[in-house]
Every structure is written in structure tokens, then in C-alpha cells.
Design a protein around this motif. Sequence first.
Motif, PDB file in Angstrom:
ATOM      1  N   ILE A 103       0.938  -1.076  -0.094  1.00  0.00           N
ATOM      2  CA  ILE A 103      -0.033  -0.074  -0.119  1.00  0.00           C
ATOM      3  C   ILE A 103       0.950   1.136  -0.025  1.00  0.00           C
ATOM      4  CG2 ILE A 103      -1.821   1.366   1.396  1.00  0.00           C
ATOM      5  CD1 ILE A 103      -3.004  -1.249   0.850  1.00  0.00           C
ATOM      6  N   PHE A 104       0.549   2.277  -0.909  1.00  0.00           N
ATOM      7  CA  PHE A 104       1.122   3.318  -0.842  1.00  0.00           C
ATOM      8  C   PHE A 104       0.104   4.575  -0.490  1.00  0.00           C
ATOM      9  CE2 PHE A 104       5.522   2.745  -2.708  1.00  0.00           C
ATOM     10  CZ  PHE A 104       5.599   1.447  -2.821  1.00  0.00           C
ATOM     11  N   LYS A 105       0.701   5.873  -0.205  1.00  0.00           N
ATOM     12  CA  LYS A 105      -0.451   6.797  -0.040  1.00  0.00           C
ATOM     13  C   LYS A 105       0.426   8.170  -0.597  1.00  0.00           C
ATOM     14  CE  LYS A 105      -0.844   8.879   4.020  1.00  0.00           C
ATOM     15  NZ  LYS A 105      -0.779   8.827   5.613  1.00  0.00           N
ATOM     16  N   LEU A 106      -0.327   9.015  -1.136  1.00  0.00           N
ATOM     17  CA  LEU A 106       0.014  10.207  -1.707  1.00  0.00           C
ATOM     18  C   LEU A 106       0.113  11.126  -0.402  1.00  0.00           C
ATOM     19  CD1 LEU A 106       1.472  11.898  -3.932  1.00  0.00           C
ATOM     20  CD2 LEU A 106      -0.688  12.795  -4.560  1.00  0.00           C
ATOM     21  N   GLU A 107       1.086  11.624   0.220  1.00  0.00           N
ATOM     22  CA  GLU A 107       0.953  12.823   0.963  1.00  0.00           C
ATOM     23  C   GLU A 107       0.951  14.067   0.335  1.00  0.00           C
ATOM     24  OE1 GLU A 107       3.432  11.116   4.875  1.00  0.00           O
ATOM     25  OE2 GLU A 107       4.119  12.856   4.028  1.00  0.00           O
ATOM     26  N   ILE A 108      -0.245  14.484   0.359  1.00  0.00           N
ATOM     27  CA  ILE A 108      -0.489  15.950  -0.453  1.00  0.00           C
ATOM     28  C   ILE A 108      -0.084  17.321  -0.152  1.00  0.00           C
ATOM     29  CG2 ILE A 108      -2.527  17.384  -1.513  1.00  0.00           C
ATOM     30  CD1 ILE A 108      -4.394  14.577  -0.954  1.00  0.00           C
ATOM     31  N   GLU A 109       0.858  17.972  -1.139  1.00  0.00           N
ATOM     32  CA  GLU A 109       1.552  19.302  -0.469  1.00  0.00           C
ATOM     33  C   GLU A 109       0.920  20.261  -1.639  1.00  0.00           C
ATOM     34  OE1 GLU A 109       5.525  18.294  -1.170  1.00  0.00           O
ATOM     35  OE2 GLU A 109       5.832  17.351   0.650  1.00  0.00           O
ATOM     36  N   ASN A 110       0.258  20.031  -2.655  1.00  0.00           N
ATOM     37  CA  ASN A 110      -0.109  20.967  -3.363  1.00  0.00           C
ATOM     38  C   ASN A 110      -1.232  20.493  -4.087  1.00  0.00           C
ATOM     39  OD1 ASN A 110       0.122  22.739  -5.987  1.00  0.00           O
ATOM     40  ND2 ASN A 110       1.251  23.790  -4.375  1.00  0.00           N
ATOM     41  N   ILE A 111      -2.149  21.335  -4.571  1.00  0.00           N
ATOM     42  CA  ILE A 111      -3.563  21.057  -5.163  1.00  0.00           C
ATOM     43  C   ILE A 111      -3.615  22.040  -6.396  1.00  0.00           C
ATOM     44  CG2 ILE A 111      -5.891  20.869  -5.144  1.00  0.00           C
ATOM     45  CD1 ILE A 111      -5.533  20.207  -2.122  1.00  0.00           C
ATOM     46  N   PHE A 112      -3.898  21.182  -7.673  1.00  0.00           N
ATOM     47  CA  PHE A 112      -3.876  22.011  -8.975  1.00  0.00           C
ATOM     48  C   PHE A 112      -5.303  21.558  -9.334  1.00  0.00           C
ATOM     49  CE2 PHE A 112      -3.615  22.410 -13.437  1.00  0.00           C
ATOM     50  CZ  PHE A 112      -3.173  23.519 -13.779  1.00  0.00           C
ATOM     51  N   LEU A 113      -6.280  22.482  -9.201  1.00  0.00           N
ATOM     52  CA  LEU A 113      -7.650  22.199  -9.767  1.00  0.00           C
ATOM     53  C   LEU A 113      -8.251  23.253 -10.461  1.00  0.00           C
ATOM     54  CD1 LEU A 113     -10.378  20.519  -9.268  1.00  0.00           C
ATOM     55  CD2 LEU A 113     -11.065  22.092  -7.486  1.00  0.00           C
ATOM     56  N   GLY A 158     -10.633  30.767 -15.631  1.00  0.00           N
ATOM     57  CA  GLY A 158      -9.910  31.786 -14.668  1.00  0.00           C
ATOM     58  C   GLY A 158      -8.793  31.112 -13.910  1.00  0.00           C
ATOM     59  N   GLY A 159      -8.286  30.194 -14.493  1.00  0.00           N
ATOM     60  CA  GLY A 159      -7.111  29.486 -13.767  1.00  0.00           C
ATOM     61  C   GLY A 159      -7.421  28.637 -12.750  1.00  0.00           C
ATOM     62  N   PRO A 160      -6.217  28.031 -12.162  1.00  0.00           N
ATOM     63  CA  PRO A 160      -6.594  26.903 -10.891  1.00  0.00           C
ATOM     64  C   PRO A 160      -7.244  27.643  -9.641  1.00  0.00           C
ATOM     65  CG  PRO A 160      -4.094  27.650 -11.362  1.00  0.00           C
ATOM     66  CD  PRO A 160      -4.933  28.096 -12.401  1.00  0.00           C
ATOM     67  N   LYS A 161      -8.031  26.945  -9.069  1.00  0.00           N
ATOM     68  CA  LYS A 161      -8.777  27.285  -7.856  1.00  0.00           C
ATOM     69  C   LYS A 161      -7.637  27.115  -6.867  1.00  0.00           C
ATOM     70  CE  LYS A 161     -12.778  27.832  -9.599  1.00  0.00           C
ATOM     71  NZ  LYS A 161     -12.259  27.902 -11.031  1.00  0.00           N
ATOM     72  N   PRO A 162      -7.723  28.332  -5.788  1.00  0.00           N
ATOM     73  CA  PRO A 162      -6.560  28.286  -4.719  1.00  0.00           C
ATOM     74  C   PRO A 162      -7.162  27.384  -3.608  1.00  0.00           C
ATOM     75  CG  PRO A 162      -7.902  30.346  -4.793  1.00  0.00           C
ATOM     76  CD  PRO A 162      -8.243  29.487  -6.168  1.00  0.00           C
ATOM     77  N   ILE A 163      -6.810  26.199  -3.354  1.00  0.00           N
ATOM     78  CA  ILE A 163      -7.270  25.369  -2.383  1.00  0.00           C
ATOM     79  C   ILE A 163      -5.952  24.624  -1.846  1.00  0.00           C
ATOM     80  CG2 ILE A 163      -8.480  22.939  -1.963  1.00  0.00           C
ATOM     81  CD1 ILE A 163     -10.252  23.593  -4.334  1.00  0.00           C
ATOM     82  N   TYR A 207      -8.791  21.039   1.654  1.00  0.00           N
ATOM     83  CA  TYR A 207      -9.198  19.627   0.774  1.00  0.00           C
ATOM     84  C   TYR A 207      -9.547  18.464   1.695  1.00  0.00           C
ATOM     85  CZ  TYR A 207      -8.345  15.655  -2.122  1.00  0.00           C
ATOM     86  OH  TYR A 207      -8.387  14.488  -2.881  1.00  0.00           O
ATOM     87  N   LEU A 208      -8.733  18.380   2.551  1.00  0.00           N
ATOM     88  CA  LEU A 208      -8.824  17.277   3.477  1.00  0.00           C
ATOM     89  C   LEU A 208     -10.016  17.419   4.351  1.00  0.00           C
ATOM     90  CD1 LEU A 208      -5.120  16.038   4.158  1.00  0.00           C
ATOM     91  CD2 LEU A 208      -6.897  14.923   2.612  1.00  0.00           C
ATOM     92  N   ASP A 209     -10.084  18.834   4.987  1.00  0.00           N
ATOM     93  CA  ASP A 209     -11.542  19.055   5.695  1.00  0.00           C
ATOM     94  C   ASP A 209     -12.597  18.855   5.197  1.00  0.00           C
ATOM     95  OD1 ASP A 209     -10.047  19.966   7.965  1.00  0.00           O
ATOM     96  OD2 ASP A 209     -10.093  22.280   7.545  1.00  0.00           O
ATOM     97  N   TYR A 210     -12.858  18.995   3.865  1.00  0.00           N
ATOM     98  CA  TYR A 210     -13.889  18.681   2.932  1.00  0.00           C
ATOM     99  C   TYR A 210     -14.160  17.113   2.932  1.00  0.00           C
ATOM    100  CZ  TYR A 210     -17.351  18.460  -0.610  1.00  0.00           C
ATOM    101  OH  TYR A 210     -18.420  18.190  -1.322  1.00  0.00           O
ATOM    102  N   GLY A 211     -12.986  16.335   2.923  1.00  0.00           N
ATOM    103  CA  GLY A 211     -13.186  14.933   2.833  1.00  0.00           C
ATOM    104  C   GLY A 211     -13.753  14.515   4.040  1.00  0.00           C
TER     105      GLY A 211
END
Lengths: 157, 157
Positions: free
Chosen positions: A119-129, A134-139, A144-148
Amino acid sequence: GTSPTISSDLSGAPFGNVVSYSDGVPGESHGIPYFYLTTLDPTARDALEDERTSFTLSEFPLGTCGKVDPENPTCAKLTLTGKLKVVDHKSPEADLAKTALFSKHPEMEGWPKNHHFEIFKLEIENIFLIDWFGGPKPISPSQYLDYGRDQGSVMSL
Amino acid sequence: GTSPTISSDLSGAPFGNVVSYSDGVPGESHGIPYFYLTTLDPTARDALEDERTSFTLSEFPLGTCGKVDPENPTCAKLTLTGKLKVVDHKSPEADLAKTALFSKHPEMEGWPKNHHFEIFKLEIENIFLIDWFGGPKPISPSQYLDYGRDQGSVMSL
């Protein structure tokens, strides 16, 4: 999704690969993508040498973009960038991750034992959505994890 | 497909992005993927600083893998690694590439002029193809492009 790493075989070039993932059992998405990978495949090998990885998802294959081009900003695309880490297979997190993965990818449970999937996990440091003009949303990763977390708790009511 | 580059914004991390591509008009695939990119998007910006790029395609979204998991080796995945180069917009190659792109992605022709989209191509240096058990198939870029040439000439009979 696809998961580019820094390639050790190709002297540091970025190397994208197709990987299956799960961030929770069906109906409960918590945002952290887990993967089931073997070092027979370059992604796991690369990550063990250089953890920097990103993980890209496109809305297009879901069919919900209609006739819009996959590159059109209204067809959502998400890239999570961070570190790809092995999850200790004796940890409670590994049990949760396995349940998340095997419930969405049932055939994984029967994949060859001698391929030593981990099992591997991605430790998220940056989000590009991108999901609109109008460009990427600043999240931030914590937004992001609070929403989860909220989604998880709503789902578990 | 998705196209990871070495990110200049994220200090050298690999950055995957969703990109539309074409390697020929419908029915004529020649193997070299062309892209229509703007530097408003990280992929083109990154490539202008560090050309090393890969381009990943999965058979899964086509629906032809049946019930097989996207990570199962029998569901084909292709990663082309090489250099992402701008194609001089006055060259005959740019005309061919535009025809290839606009025939498969008709909305591109109407994308905003002030976003300064340019044609890019992937100069292929390495091919990673999994379409069955037993690891990646050994295919050289010239074998791959010869196949594309044959296909093209068969199609044009």
C-alpha cells in the motif's frame, strides 16, 4: 488516474503511469489517495528513490463533461502533488487503505503474492484544480482534506 | 491523456496535467502526438524551461478492457517519454499538426486568440507499453514510428 514520478530508469525524466486508487470505501471519500503497487512497476521503484509524485484525474472519462473537450477548463482536472510513501502493512491505516482499495478494485485481493504489492499513499502538498475558466482554484491541502472529513462524517450519519 | 513535466512552480517535482492530443486526422495515426497548449497552463511553461516530458494513455476509458481493473496488465497502458518542443507555427509540420488536432478537437479552433496557444510535439525517446502479463514490451521509437508510417500509407491507399 495517472501518477508521474521522477524516473530512476530514465535519468530523472518525469514518468507517468496508469494507477488504480481509492480514497475510501464507496460513498465515503476522504481525499487521501491510496495505491496498491509493486516494485515490478516503475512507479513504486521510482518513489522509493525519489518520493516526489503527482496524481492526476480527469473528469472526462466519467462522461459528465458532455461534448466539451478534455482540455476545456470547464471539464474538471485535478492534480495532487506531494510525496508517495509506503504505508506500514501492519498499521491500522494499512487496514483502512486495503478496505478502501479492495472494495473499489476487488480483483486486487487476488493479485499474485510473489509480486509483493504494498500500500502506498500520496501525502498531498499541493493541489491544482481546474473546473472553470479563470485558472486554477486556490485550495490548500487542509481545506481539501477538511472537505473529505466532512463528507466522511455526513456519510456515516 | 496526461502529460507530466518537471514543474518549475513546484521546484522540480513531476507535475501531471490533462491534455488533448492528436497524432493524425481520424483514421490516420502516425504516432507523434501533437498538443495545443498555452503558457497560461503549467505544462507549456514547464516544457519551455525543461523539455523532459512524458505522455500517458490508458485503454481503460475506451471501455474495451471490460471488467478488468485499469491497473491490470491486460488493460493496455502506454507511456511515451521524450522532449516536448514547440513547433514553429509557420512550418508545414504546424499545418499538418493543426489539421490533425482541429479535426479531432474541433473546439480548439475557437479557443481565445489572446491565450496564445501554440502547437507542441513530443519527440519520443522511450516507449513503455504494457498490454499483457510479463512486463513492458521492448519497442523502440523507430519501430513505433514505422508502424505509424505503415498505417498512414495503408490508410491513404
